[in-house]
Design a protein around this motif. Structure first.
Motif, PDB file in Angstrom:
ATOM      1  N   LEU A   2       0.850  -1.188   0.000  1.00 56.05           N
ATOM      2  CA  LEU A   2       0.000   0.000   0.000  1.00 56.05           C
ATOM      3  C   LEU A   2       0.886   1.238   0.000  1.00 56.05           C
ATOM      4  CD1 LEU A   2      -2.761   1.432   0.294  1.00 56.05           C
ATOM      5  CD2 LEU A   2      -2.479   1.183   2.782  1.00 56.05           C
ATOM      6  N   VAL A   4       0.901   5.392   0.022  1.00 57.57           N
ATOM      7  CA  VAL A   4       0.082   6.565   0.320  1.00 57.57           C
ATOM      8  C   VAL A   4       0.593   7.722  -0.532  1.00 57.57           C
ATOM      9  CG1 VAL A   4      -0.705   8.177   2.092  1.00 57.57           C
ATOM     10  CG2 VAL A   4      -0.349   5.758   2.668  1.00 57.57           C
ATOM     11  N   THR A  30       0.336  -3.784  -6.064  1.00 53.64           N
ATOM     12  CA  THR A  30       0.509  -2.460  -5.461  1.00 53.64           C
ATOM     13  C   THR A  30      -0.769  -1.653  -5.565  1.00 53.64           C
ATOM     14  OG1 THR A  30       2.870  -2.476  -5.987  1.00 53.64           O
ATOM     15  CG2 THR A  30       1.874  -0.330  -5.548  1.00 53.64           C
ATOM     16  N   VAL A  31      -1.177  -1.107  -4.424  1.00 50.97           N
ATOM     17  CA  VAL A  31      -2.354  -0.258  -4.320  1.00 50.97           C
ATOM     18  C   VAL A  31      -1.875   1.124  -3.884  1.00 50.97           C
ATOM     19  CG1 VAL A  31      -4.520   0.127  -3.075  1.00 50.97           C
ATOM     20  CG2 VAL A  31      -3.817  -2.206  -3.675  1.00 50.97           C
ATOM     21  N   ALA A  33      -3.179   4.709  -2.381  1.00 50.59           N
ATOM     22  CA  ALA A  33      -4.290   5.397  -1.722  1.00 50.59           C
ATOM     23  C   ALA A  33      -4.143   6.898  -1.925  1.00 50.59           C
ATOM     24  CB  ALA A  33      -4.300   5.077  -0.235  1.00 50.59           C
ATOM     25  N   LEU A  73      -5.487   6.250   7.052  1.00 50.54           N
ATOM     26  CA  LEU A  73      -4.530   5.158   6.881  1.00 50.54           C
ATOM     27  C   LEU A  73      -4.859   3.992   7.801  1.00 50.54           C
ATOM     28  CD1 LEU A  73      -2.106   3.940   5.519  1.00 50.54           C
ATOM     29  CD2 LEU A  73      -0.624   5.222   7.086  1.00 50.54           C
ATOM     30  N   LEU A  76      -7.579   2.157   6.073  1.00 52.36           N
ATOM     31  CA  LEU A  76      -7.062   1.424   4.915  1.00 52.36           C
ATOM     32  C   LEU A  76      -6.358   0.145   5.345  1.00 52.36           C
ATOM     33  CD1 LEU A  76      -5.739   4.420   2.848  1.00 52.36           C
ATOM     34  CD2 LEU A  76      -7.296   2.668   1.960  1.00 52.36           C
ATOM     35  N   ILE A  77      -5.556   0.232   6.385  1.00 56.74           N
ATOM     36  CA  ILE A  77      -4.831  -0.948   6.867  1.00 56.74           C
ATOM     37  C   ILE A  77      -5.813  -1.984   7.403  1.00 56.74           C
ATOM     38  CG2 ILE A  77      -3.212  -1.769   8.630  1.00 56.74           C
ATOM     39  CD1 ILE A  77      -1.682   0.929   8.166  1.00 56.74           C
ATOM     40  N   ARG A  80      -7.621  -3.384   4.153  1.00 57.44           N
ATOM     41  CA  ARG A  80      -6.811  -4.049   3.128  1.00 57.44           C
ATOM     42  C   ARG A  80      -5.776  -5.033   3.663  1.00 57.44           C
ATOM     43  NH1 ARG A  80      -7.757  -2.438  -2.214  1.00 57.44           N
ATOM     44  NH2 ARG A  80      -9.601  -1.133  -2.129  1.00 57.44           N
ATOM     45  N   PRO A  82      -2.483  -4.749   4.319  1.00 57.41           N
ATOM     46  CA  PRO A  82      -1.265  -4.824   3.506  1.00 57.41           C
ATOM     47  C   PRO A  82      -0.091  -5.363   4.321  1.00 57.41           C
ATOM     48  CG  PRO A  82      -1.604  -2.589   4.243  1.00 57.41           C
ATOM     49  CD  PRO A  82      -2.813  -3.384   4.683  1.00 57.41           C
ATOM     50  N   VAL A  85       3.431  -1.019   3.938  1.00 56.17           N
ATOM     51  CA  VAL A  85       2.873   0.307   3.674  1.00 56.17           C
ATOM     52  C   VAL A  85       4.056   1.237   3.439  1.00 56.17           C
ATOM     53  CG1 VAL A  85       1.499   2.223   4.576  1.00 56.17           C
ATOM     54  CG2 VAL A  85       0.900  -0.139   5.187  1.00 56.17           C
ATOM     55  N   SER A 144       2.676  -6.838   9.362  1.00 60.33           N
ATOM     56  CA  SER A 144       2.647  -5.632   8.540  1.00 60.33           C
ATOM     57  C   SER A 144       3.765  -4.699   8.967  1.00 60.33           C
ATOM     58  CB  SER A 144       1.308  -4.910   8.673  1.00 60.33           C
ATOM     59  OG  SER A 144       0.261  -5.661   8.121  1.00 60.33           O
TER      60      SER A 144
END
Length: 177
Positions: A2, A4, A30-31, A33, A73, A76-77, A80, A82, A85, A144
């Motif tokens: 992820l 940012v 890969t994402v 945000a 964030l 998002l975590i 998702r 991830p 990050v 993570s």
């Protein structure tokens, strides 16, 4: 992975494209945000080769605010999960990223200038003692990891992308004492 995105006054900052290059080295989906009042307006600047998905996180604020990014964030975590990050080593990220890592119990390193995999393990390299000593940092026991990446350590990613866009509704930040 992820990433940012960072942006200022409607323009994606170069560190975002460098973060994508760093993510490519890990050879995982890969994402990116985008946390903004109008995140969709920035998506075209970020849709480059190597990005699988862009998550638009709409918030009420016109400009950057630490608490808003921290809360977004964390969401998002949670959403998702991830493994890695990536955020830029900038004044904005330093305002929220360490707090996220501490609150969520993530592995953490700042000023990272190199990444690699050794088997299943992630290894980050960073400097200590005024850049007189470089060290390899591993993260045993952490599912993570949040890494703050040094600007200009990777070239900006480029090339046409075809990322899928998704949305995440951000909640209002909660003030905690």
């Amino acid at each position: 992975v992820l990433v940012v995105a960072e942006h200022l006054r409607g323009t994606v900052r170069p560190i975002t494209l460098e973060l994508v290059s760093a993510a490519k080295e890990l050879e995982e989906p890969t994402v990116v945000a985008v946390i903004a009042k109008d995140p969709a307006s920035l998506a075209d600047q970020i849709d480059i080769e190597g990005i699988d998905e862009i998550v638009n996180v709409q918030v009420d604020q016109d400009e950057f605010e630490n608490d808003v990014y921290r809360e977004a964030l964390e969401q998002l975590i949670a959403d998702r999960s991830p493994e890695v990050v990536l955020v830029g080593f900038t004044i904005n990220s330093m305002g929220f990223a360490p707090a996220v890592a501490a609150r969520l119990g993530l592995g953490f390193a700042s000023d990272v200038f190199a990444l690699r995999r050794e088997g299943e393990d992630l290894v980050a390299e960073r400097s200590f003692y005024g850049a007189k000593v470089n060290a390899e940092v591993e993260f045993p026991g952490h599912e993570s990891v949040l890494l703050i990446i040094r600007p200009t350590s990777w070239p900006p990613a480029e090339g046409a992308g075809g990322a899928v866009e998704a949305k995440l509704a951000a909640t209002r930040p909660r003030i905690r004492f």
